[in-house]
Design an enzyme around this catalytic site. Structure first.
Site, PDB file in Angstrom:
ATOM      1  N   HIS A  93      11.740  -0.434  -4.587  1.00  0.00           N
ATOM      2  CA  HIS A  93      10.864   0.083  -3.774  1.00  0.00           C
ATOM      3  C   HIS A  93       9.863  -0.767  -2.928  1.00  0.00           C
ATOM      4  CE1 HIS A  93       7.091   1.630  -5.290  1.00  0.00           C
ATOM      5  NE2 HIS A  93       7.413   2.105  -6.644  1.00  0.00           N
TER       6      HIS A  93
ATOM      7  N   TYR B 287      -3.927   3.458 -15.084  1.00  0.00           N
ATOM      8  CA  TYR B 287      -2.887   3.394 -13.710  1.00  0.00           C
ATOM      9  C   TYR B 287      -2.323   4.884 -13.273  1.00  0.00           C
ATOM     10  CZ  TYR B 287      -0.121   1.597  -9.138  1.00  0.00           C
ATOM     11  OH  TYR B 287       0.487   2.085  -7.661  1.00  0.00           O
TER      12      TYR B 287
ATOM     13  N   THR C 281      -0.008   3.283  -1.280  1.00  0.00           N
ATOM     14  CA  THR C 281      -0.228   3.770  -2.827  1.00  0.00           C
ATOM     15  C   THR C 281      -2.086   3.088  -2.721  1.00  0.00           C
ATOM     16  OG1 THR C 281       0.733   1.903  -3.741  1.00  0.00           O
ATOM     17  CG2 THR C 281       1.978   4.664  -3.427  1.00  0.00           C
TER      18      THR C 281
END
EC number: 2.3.1.21
Length: 776
Positions: free
Chosen positions: A473, A589, A602
């Site tokens: 990630h 979230y 993000t």
């Protein structure tokens, strides 16, 4: 081994008669072709750098400007207001240049300067235009005259035929919101989650922060925003990802699934051949910047493309305090894992990329290889699945020299990692729930020792021909990997295809060398560390409760008929499902992107709002009428869309507070407010997987070629992780994760509540099950 001898270009031996030199013409040929390939790539990079560097102009426009200047000079017109004459006087005081030469050079220099000035003006004008985001807050389906004029201006200054990175220097910087605005938005977001006493206490902390410490931290943050390209991204990468000391597996890495229903071939080697070749075709396009930048609003507003840079030839390197990302400009091999063994596979032969059938040939040789793993080799990848500190120490102690270093370098410097999984996975109609759950868990963690979780991504091919991907990630977010994966699935099925017998199209090539088996010498002390990491990973993996399912009742087509946002619809359904599942609301979230700005990543949309809570409470209240519920739904939906737009345009809450917290740590000052905010758990973490290349799949003609999407592990020990993808007009795929160890959560139970919530909300709009079928 024969391939080892082929790799030697020349050999020599010393004899009494002198030196006996023997040349391998085949090896010299491969070296020559490899060199030509490298220089070709360097030239293409240089050419692309020039084209991108002068965008939104083009290199040919320089000639037009210079010719125009020279033409006016020939016509005895001075377009420079005397500047050309000044250049002329300063060019040559020695008298070596003729007056005609000086005139030409002066004109070319002025024309070049004018051309550069025009580029800078166009680029800055485009940056100013792209800083406007009012279009995003306009009513859906209605566009003001001002927005239309703005769109025309953007298109004028955007140039023609942009390459992947053409807009990078024209994208605006992420703005720093005012502290008071962020604090007020935060308090608004937590109001429905706190009792009056707790909210009063938090309000006092927030107001004290906004008046006292906040402005001081904000000053440093604004200073950084003027200096850095993006004030969030580097800290986000370092402190959220690279400094995390827990396992990447489940906690950070995520996965992407294959097509839901279709398996083009059941031959594992053939699937690998087409899949690897498709990935390499994408890399070829990426190297040449031929991938089109993603554009919003009718192909007008560009998104940042920076995250594509580290897609290939990238690996996360463990460190004791923090990891680093190693990225190479190029890599000509991949590493393939099968039955505990590692094989190095070269991707080029005779100066060209291997064809799908040739890659299949490589993979079949690996599948047929009867050799056994070396001691400690079979479970070696478990080091990347466990805690980071033991892996970092082990890497430094046992992989810094000799064959271990060479083999580890081969893995870490590979274009990407490939796993030939020994299990069969995928959707089975006779047992859809169990098959999809097993498929998701296999992609997320596998056996904990058969994926290299540090690589930018691991391409996984199962025994029955199904495929998937596990991605690290830190280097990029899921939409970037999703873009690659859409291309791979489409190319595999519609461009490359398979022969009637299931093999890749084309012929085998007996001249390509065999894959090279990587050699390891792993001592017992290292094997003990591997076992410890594997135990840690197994405990983590066995605790994952996963439920993945396709929702067939309706899709975004019917939701749009309700005149509401599909994402808002699903998010409100998630709120309703969570309340029915837990009996309470929680901090939620939803991942949003900030790629309207340069190097944006993000932002968090706090989906649980006062408006969504009012709607959910009305849904579970039998005294509320359908009309009242619909009114509250529309209010909650509009609020959610507003929050999403704020997050996308740089006015989110959490990234700003995160950066203020980082500044406070650098200044060694404590903030009770920031400490409490950043310690709040996200018990419902959600993300929508976007479909970015719908033109690759004609779902009207091929309705069975629908994507399954992807998913991730639970963020909180007592919470849920939910990923969803709206496929075509009539299907939504959900991926729900939680932990078995939590007595409060159950992924299958939540899935049932979610299905019911989706149907209950749709029923408010008067669509019965029959009308839904008619819409299909």
């Amino acid at each position: 081994m024969a391939e080892a001898h082929q790799a030697v270009a020349f050999q020599f031996t010393v004899t009494p008669d002198g030196i006996d030199l023997r040349l391998s013409h085949e090896a010299l040929k491969q070296i020559c072709l490899s060199g030509l390939h490298s220089w070709k790539k360097k030239f293409i990079r240089f050419k692309n750098g020039v084209i991108t560097g002068v965008y939104p102009a083009s290199p040919s426009s320089w000639l037009i400007v210079v010719v125009g200047v020279m033409s006016t000079m020939y016509a005895k017109i001075d377009p420079s207001l005397g500047i050309i004459a000044k250049i002329n006087r300063t060019l040559d005081t020695t008298g070596y240049m003729s007056s005609q030469t000086k005139n030409i050079v002066s004109g070319v220099l002025f024309g070049t300067g004018l051309w550069v000035a025009l580029i800078i003006t166009m680029r800055y004008s485009l940056k100013v235009l792209l800083s406007y985001h009012g279009w995003m807050f306009a009513e859906h389906g209605k566009m003001s005259r001002a927005t239309r004029i703005w769109m025309c201006m953007v298109k004028i200054f955007s140039g023609r035929k942009p390459m992947l990175y053409s807009f990078q220097t024209s994208l605006p910087r992420l703005p720093v919101p005012a502290v008071k605005d962020t604090v007020n938005r935060y308090l608004e977001s937590v109001r429905p989650l706190m009792k009056d006493e707790d909210f009063k206490r938090m309000t006092a902390l927030a107001q004290d922060f906004a008046v006292n410490l906040g402005p001081r931290l904000q000053w440093y943050l604004k200073l950084k925003s003027w200096w850095a390209t993006n004030y969030v991204s580097d800290w986000w990468e370092e402190y959220v990802y690279l400094r995390g000391r827990g396992p990447l597996m489940v906690n950070s890495n995520y996965y992407a699934m294959d097509l839901l229903y279709v398996i083009p071939t059941h031959l594992q080697a053939a699937t690998a051949g087409n899949g690897i070749h498709a990935i390499l075709l994408y890399r070829h396009k990426l190297d040449r910047e031929e991938i089109k930048p993603i554009l919003f609003l009718g192909s007008t507003v560009p998104l940042c493309s920076a995250q594509w840079e580290r897609m290939f030839n990238t690996c996360r390197i463990p460190g004791e305090e923090t990891d680093t990302i190693q990225h190479l400009r190029d890599s000509k091999h991949i590493v393939v894992f099968h039955k505990g063994r590692y094989f190095k596979v070269w991707l080029y032969h005779d100066g060209r990329l291997l064809k799908p059938r040739e890659i299949e040939q490589h993979i079949q040789r690996i599948l047929d290889d009867p050799s056994e793993p070396h001691a400690g080799e079979a479970k070696l990848a478990a080091l990347t699945a466990g805690e980071r500190v033991p892996w970092a120490k082990c890497r430094q102690a046992y992989f810094g020299r000799g064959k271990n270093k060479q083999s580890l370098d081969a893995v870490e410097k590979a274009a990407f990692f490939v796993t030939l999984d020994e299990t069969e996975q995928g959707y089975r109609e006779e047992d859809p729930d169990a098959s999809m759950d097993s498929y998701a868990k296999s992609l997320l963690h596998g056996r904990c020792s058969d994926r290299w979780f540090d690589k930018s991504f691991t391409f996984i091919v199962f025994k029955n021909g199904k495929m998937g991907m596990n991605a690290e990630h830190s280097w990029a977010d899921a939409p970037v990997v999703g873009h690659l994966w859409e291309y791979v699935m489409s190319t595999d099925c519609f461009q490359l295809g398979y022969a009637e017998d299931g093999h890749c199209k084309g012929d085998t090539n007996p001249n390509i060398p065999y894959p090279t088996r990587l050699q390891w010498d792993i001592p017992e002390e290292c094997q003990d560390v591997i076992e410890t990491s594997l135990n840690t990973a197994n405990i983590l993996a066995s605790d994952v409760d996963f439920h993945s399912f396709p929702f067939h009742a309706f899709g975004k087509g019917l939701i749009k008929k309700c005149r509401t946002s599909p994402d808002a619809f699903v998010q409100l359904a998630l709120q309703l499902a969570h309340y029915k599942d837990m009996g309470k609301f929680c901090l939620t979230y939803e991942a949003s992107m900030t790629r309207l700005f340069r190097e944006g990543r993000t932002e968090t949309v706090r989906s649980c709002s006062s408006e969504s809570c009012n709607f959910v409470l009305a849904m579970v209240d039998p005294t509320q009428t359908v009309k009242q519920k619909l009114r509250l739904f529309k209010i909650a939906s509009e609020k959610h869309q507003h929050l999403y737009r704020l997050a996308m345009t740089g006015s989110g809450i959490d990234r700003h507070l995160f950066c203020l917290y980082v500044v406070s740590k650098y200044l060694a000052v404590d903030s009770p407010f920031l400490k409490e905010v950043l310690s709040e758990p996200w018990r419902l973490s959600t993300s929508q997987t976007p479909q970015q290349q719908v033109e690759l799949f004609d779902l009207e003609r091929n309705p069975e070629y629908v994507s399954s999407g992807g998913g991730f592990g639970p963020v909180a020990d007592d919470g849920y992780g939910v990923s969803y993808i709206l496929v075509g007009e009539n299907l939504i795929n959900f991926h729900i994760s939680s932990k078995f160890s939590s007595p409060e959560t159950d992924s299958h139970r939540f899935g049932k509540h979610l299905k019911q919530a989706m149907n209950d909300i749709m029923a408010l709009f008067g669509f019965s099950s029959n009308s839904r079928k008619e819409f299909h």
